[in-house]
Design a protein around this motif. Structure first.
Motif, PDB file in Angstrom:
ATOM      1  N   THR A   1      -4.859  -8.116   7.103  1.00 54.08           N
ATOM      2  CA  THR A   1      -4.491  -7.404   5.826  1.00 54.08           C
ATOM      3  C   THR A   1      -3.149  -6.972   6.198  1.00 54.08           C
ATOM      4  O   THR A   1      -2.843  -6.099   7.095  1.00 54.08           O
ATOM      5  CB  THR A   1      -5.580  -6.076   5.754  1.00 54.08           C
ATOM      6  OG1 THR A   1      -6.673  -6.479   5.812  1.00 54.08           O
ATOM      7  CG2 THR A   1      -5.133  -5.481   4.428  1.00 54.08           C
ATOM      8  N   ALA A   2      -2.259  -7.261   5.227  1.00 55.71           N
ATOM      9  CA  ALA A   2      -0.837  -7.235   5.321  1.00 55.71           C
ATOM     10  C   ALA A   2      -0.430  -6.150   4.069  1.00 55.71           C
ATOM     11  O   ALA A   2      -0.747  -6.521   2.937  1.00 55.71           O
ATOM     12  CB  ALA A   2      -0.236  -8.659   5.361  1.00 55.71           C
ATOM     13  N   PHE A   3       0.832  -5.535   4.599  1.00 56.28           N
ATOM     14  CA  PHE A   3       1.235  -4.586   3.768  1.00 56.28           C
ATOM     15  C   PHE A   3       2.817  -5.024   3.397  1.00 56.28           C
ATOM     16  O   PHE A   3       3.354  -5.699   4.262  1.00 56.28           O
ATOM     17  CB  PHE A   3       1.428  -3.250   4.206  1.00 56.28           C
ATOM     18  CG  PHE A   3       0.105  -2.467   4.392  1.00 56.28           C
ATOM     19  CD1 PHE A   3      -0.855  -2.042   3.321  1.00 56.28           C
ATOM     20  CD2 PHE A   3      -0.448  -2.572   5.633  1.00 56.28           C
ATOM     21  CE1 PHE A   3      -1.675  -1.424   3.421  1.00 56.28           C
ATOM     22  CE2 PHE A   3      -1.819  -1.883   5.822  1.00 56.28           C
ATOM     23  CZ  PHE A   3      -2.309  -1.220   4.796  1.00 56.28           C
ATOM     24  N   ARG A   4       3.337  -4.737   2.438  1.00 55.36           N
ATOM     25  CA  ARG A   4       4.744  -5.096   1.874  1.00 55.36           C
ATOM     26  C   ARG A   4       5.621  -3.888   2.248  1.00 55.36           C
ATOM     27  O   ARG A   4       5.211  -2.752   1.747  1.00 55.36           O
ATOM     28  CB  ARG A   4       4.921  -5.431   0.560  1.00 55.36           C
ATOM     29  CG  ARG A   4       4.447  -4.652  -0.447  1.00 55.36           C
ATOM     30  CD  ARG A   4       4.269  -5.438  -2.030  1.00 55.36           C
ATOM     31  NE  ARG A   4       5.631  -5.647  -2.507  1.00 55.36           N
ATOM     32  CZ  ARG A   4       6.061  -6.752  -3.019  1.00 55.36           C
ATOM     33  NH1 ARG A   4       5.293  -7.785  -2.622  1.00 55.36           N
ATOM     34  NH2 ARG A   4       7.354  -6.828  -3.417  1.00 55.36           N
ATOM     35  N   ILE A   5       6.794  -4.256   2.773  1.00 54.79           N
ATOM     36  CA  ILE A   5       7.736  -3.007   3.057  1.00 54.79           C
ATOM     37  C   ILE A   5       9.100  -3.528   2.862  1.00 54.79           C
ATOM     38  O   ILE A   5       9.419  -5.183   2.721  1.00 54.79           O
ATOM     39  CB  ILE A   5       7.601  -2.622   4.646  1.00 54.79           C
ATOM     40  CG1 ILE A   5       7.863  -3.829   5.504  1.00 54.79           C
ATOM     41  CG2 ILE A   5       6.447  -2.060   4.776  1.00 54.79           C
ATOM     42  CD1 ILE A   5       8.197  -3.332   7.084  1.00 54.79           C
ATOM     43  N   PRO A   6      10.032  -2.861   2.486  1.00 54.00           N
ATOM     44  CA  PRO A   6      11.454  -3.493   2.325  1.00 54.00           C
ATOM     45  C   PRO A   6      11.927  -4.130   3.731  1.00 54.00           C
ATOM     46  O   PRO A   6      11.637  -3.922   4.943  1.00 54.00           O
ATOM     47  CB  PRO A   6      12.419  -2.128   2.216  1.00 54.00           C
ATOM     48  CG  PRO A   6      11.339  -1.012   1.969  1.00 54.00           C
ATOM     49  CD  PRO A   6      10.070  -1.376   2.398  1.00 54.00           C
ATOM     50  N   ALA A   7      12.663  -5.111   3.411  1.00 57.49           N
ATOM     51  CA  ALA A   7      12.911  -6.384   4.435  1.00 57.49           C
ATOM     52  C   ALA A   7      14.068  -5.505   5.551  1.00 57.49           C
ATOM     53  O   ALA A   7      13.798  -5.597   6.838  1.00 57.49           O
ATOM     54  CB  ALA A   7      13.767  -7.197   4.004  1.00 57.49           C
ATOM     55  N   ALA A   8      14.700  -4.600   5.117  1.00 54.97           N
ATOM     56  CA  ALA A   8      15.646  -3.660   6.036  1.00 54.97           C
ATOM     57  C   ALA A   8      14.724  -2.633   6.959  1.00 54.97           C
ATOM     58  O   ALA A   8      15.257  -2.121   7.757  1.00 54.97           O
ATOM     59  CB  ALA A   8      16.707  -3.179   5.339  1.00 54.97           C
ATOM     60  N   ALA A   9      13.441  -2.574   6.736  1.00 52.59           N
ATOM     61  CA  ALA A   9      12.584  -1.568   7.212  1.00 52.59           C
ATOM     62  C   ALA A   9      11.965  -2.072   8.334  1.00 52.59           C
ATOM     63  O   ALA A   9      11.109  -1.380   9.111  1.00 52.59           O
ATOM     64  CB  ALA A   9      11.690  -0.775   6.375  1.00 52.59           C
ATOM     65  N   VAL A  10      12.097  -3.306   8.869  1.00 54.79           N
ATOM     66  CA  VAL A  10      11.093  -3.974  10.019  1.00 54.79           C
ATOM     67  C   VAL A  10      11.500  -3.264  11.147  1.00 54.79           C
ATOM     68  O   VAL A  10      10.842  -2.915  12.052  1.00 54.79           O
ATOM     69  CB  VAL A  10      11.535  -5.502   9.998  1.00 54.79           C
ATOM     70  CG1 VAL A  10      10.730  -6.334  11.194  1.00 54.79           C
ATOM     71  CG2 VAL A  10      10.919  -6.061   8.808  1.00 54.79           C
ATOM     72  N   GLY A  11      12.985  -3.037  11.469  1.00 51.97           N
ATOM     73  CA  GLY A  11      13.387  -2.352  12.611  1.00 51.97           C
ATOM     74  C   GLY A  11      12.922  -1.023  12.869  1.00 51.97           C
ATOM     75  O   GLY A  11      12.414  -0.647  13.959  1.00 51.97           O
ATOM     76  N   TYR A  12      12.730  -0.400  11.586  1.00 55.71           N
ATOM     77  CA  TYR A  12      12.301   1.206  11.641  1.00 55.71           C
ATOM     78  C   TYR A  12      10.851   1.091  12.123  1.00 55.71           C
ATOM     79  O   TYR A  12      10.321   1.831  13.066  1.00 55.71           O
ATOM     80  CB  TYR A  12      12.421   1.824  10.417  1.00 55.71           C
ATOM     81  CG  TYR A  12      11.460   2.995  10.109  1.00 55.71           C
ATOM     82  CD1 TYR A  12      11.919   4.106  10.598  1.00 55.71           C
ATOM     83  CD2 TYR A  12      10.320   2.938   9.763  1.00 55.71           C
ATOM     84  CE1 TYR A  12      11.252   5.349  10.521  1.00 55.71           C
ATOM     85  CE2 TYR A  12       9.377   4.013   9.566  1.00 55.71           C
ATOM     86  CZ  TYR A  12       9.794   5.299  10.057  1.00 55.71           C
ATOM     87  OH  TYR A  12       9.072   6.439   9.860  1.00 55.71           O
ATOM     88  N   TRP A  13      10.038   0.014  11.519  1.00 52.85           N
ATOM     89  CA  TRP A  13       8.433   0.114  11.620  1.00 52.85           C
ATOM     90  C   TRP A  13       8.353  -0.283  13.301  1.00 52.85           C
ATOM     91  O   TRP A  13       7.470   0.126  13.934  1.00 52.85           O
ATOM     92  CB  TRP A  13       7.803  -1.023  10.808  1.00 52.85           C
ATOM     93  CG  TRP A  13       7.617  -0.080   9.536  1.00 52.85           C
ATOM     94  CD1 TRP A  13       8.466  -0.054   8.409  1.00 52.85           C
ATOM     95  CD2 TRP A  13       6.592   1.009   9.386  1.00 52.85           C
ATOM     96  NE1 TRP A  13       7.702   0.923   7.608  1.00 52.85           N
ATOM     97  CE2 TRP A  13       6.683   1.642   8.201  1.00 52.85           C
ATOM     98  CE3 TRP A  13       5.606   1.547  10.349  1.00 52.85           C
ATOM     99  CZ2 TRP A  13       5.807   2.408   7.584  1.00 52.85           C
ATOM    100  CZ3 TRP A  13       4.583   2.380   9.661  1.00 52.85           C
ATOM    101  CH2 TRP A  13       4.804   2.873   8.454  1.00 52.85           C
TER     102      TRP A  13
END
Length: 310
Positions: A80-92
């Protein structure tokens, strides 16, 4: 006009308190409804989503305190996948590390950056960096800053023995179109929606069948704008595919029909109406235990046996 995409995903969890902490605190989703399993009122049914509890953002759980772990296999939702801003991958990535969450290194799939991880019950989840999603509304009343917050579903991955008939159902019943092929995975996309618009079908012929338990997805629900649209979908399932969906069932916040698609995954068709604000104001969503009318006379008994959430 047909409203495409995923309405909600329902999964099985272990202890309710742990489930609530992970999805509301660690992932920063809003608890939009506290109710009970309508078929087992001694069990919570917890709904998480965006600020408004909109279709395409809702992940729900049946948490049982002592449920055995599930086993991933064919005939089940794998991710199950959620969408996040592309720039937020590092934060997560840093947030998952800080909270001790098991995760994989970010990978590219279908041209998107995907950060895969698991919840405390072993449920397979992913965050997908989607350019442009930073402009979408997000729940911002938690630890996760709004610029990095989850925006709703990206989609689900189904693990199947064969994919052909499921592709046809997604196309002819739910309005998805084939959008790509990567290895043994075919991507189906719902046109006209951002949230919950992707279903990936992964062929794994010969793999063990799934066994439901903690960490398993129980069913995936697809959107129907109203009762008439739902009835049209049921007619297509019956006349074109020879399937026998259930009768319509009132779930208070939507009206549902269920069927098991030929690959073994339990699908639901859920109406958008009436929504989660039918029994409490939008600003108070998730604040109090809400029961269907038939259980109100048993409220004291039910409240006494439900596990504590705090």
């Amino acid at each position: 006009m047909q409203i495409n995409g995923i309405h909600h995903v329902t999964a099985i969890a272990g202890p309710a308190r742990r489930n609530l902490d992970f999805y509301s605190r660690v992932l920063g989703l809003r608890l939009v409804k506290k109710t009970v399993n309508f078929d087992d009122p001694t069990t919570w049914h917890l709904y998480f989503g965006d600020a408004g509890g909109n279709p395409g953002t809702i992940l729900t759980f049946f948490p049982w305190e002592h449920v055995a772990p599930g086993r991933l296999g064919v005939g089940e939702t794998e991710v199950t996948a959620f969408r996040i801003p592309a720039a937020a991958v590092g934060y997560w990535t840093h947030r998952l590390i800080a909270n001790g969450v098991a995760h994989d290194a970010p990978q590219k799939r279908f041209g998107e950056t995907v950060l895969s991880f698991r919840d405390p019950d072993g449920m397979r989840l992913a965050l997908v960096g989607v350019p442009g999603s930073e402009s979408e509304p997000a729940w911002d009343n938690g630890e996760v800053p709004p610029e990095s917050a989850i925006r709703g579903f990206h989609g689900v991955t189904l693990l199947l023995d064969k994919t052909e008939t499921t592709v046809a159902i997604l196309r002819d019943v739910f309005g998805f179109v084939e959008a790509g092929l990567e290895g043994n995975t075919v991507r189906m996309r719902a046109e006209g929606t951002d949230h919950g618009g992707v279903v990936d079908l992964r062929a794994a012929g010969g793999f063990l069948p799934a066994r439901m338990g903690a960490g398993s997805v129980h069913h995936v629900a697809f959107r129907a704008g109203d009762d008439a649209e739902q009835a049209r979908m049921v007619k297509t399932l019956t006349e074109t595919f020879g399937l026998r969906p259930t009768e319509q069932r009132d779930r208070n916040y939507f009206r549902s029909v269920y069927f098991r698609e030929p690959g073994g995954v339990l699908f639901e068709i859920a109406t958008d109406a009436p929504g989660f604000a039918i029994d409490e104001p939008a600003e108070d969503l998730g604040g109090a235990l809400k029961l269907p009318a038939r259980y109100e006379m048993r409220r004291a008994e039910i409240e006494a046996v439900l596990p504590a959430l705090v």
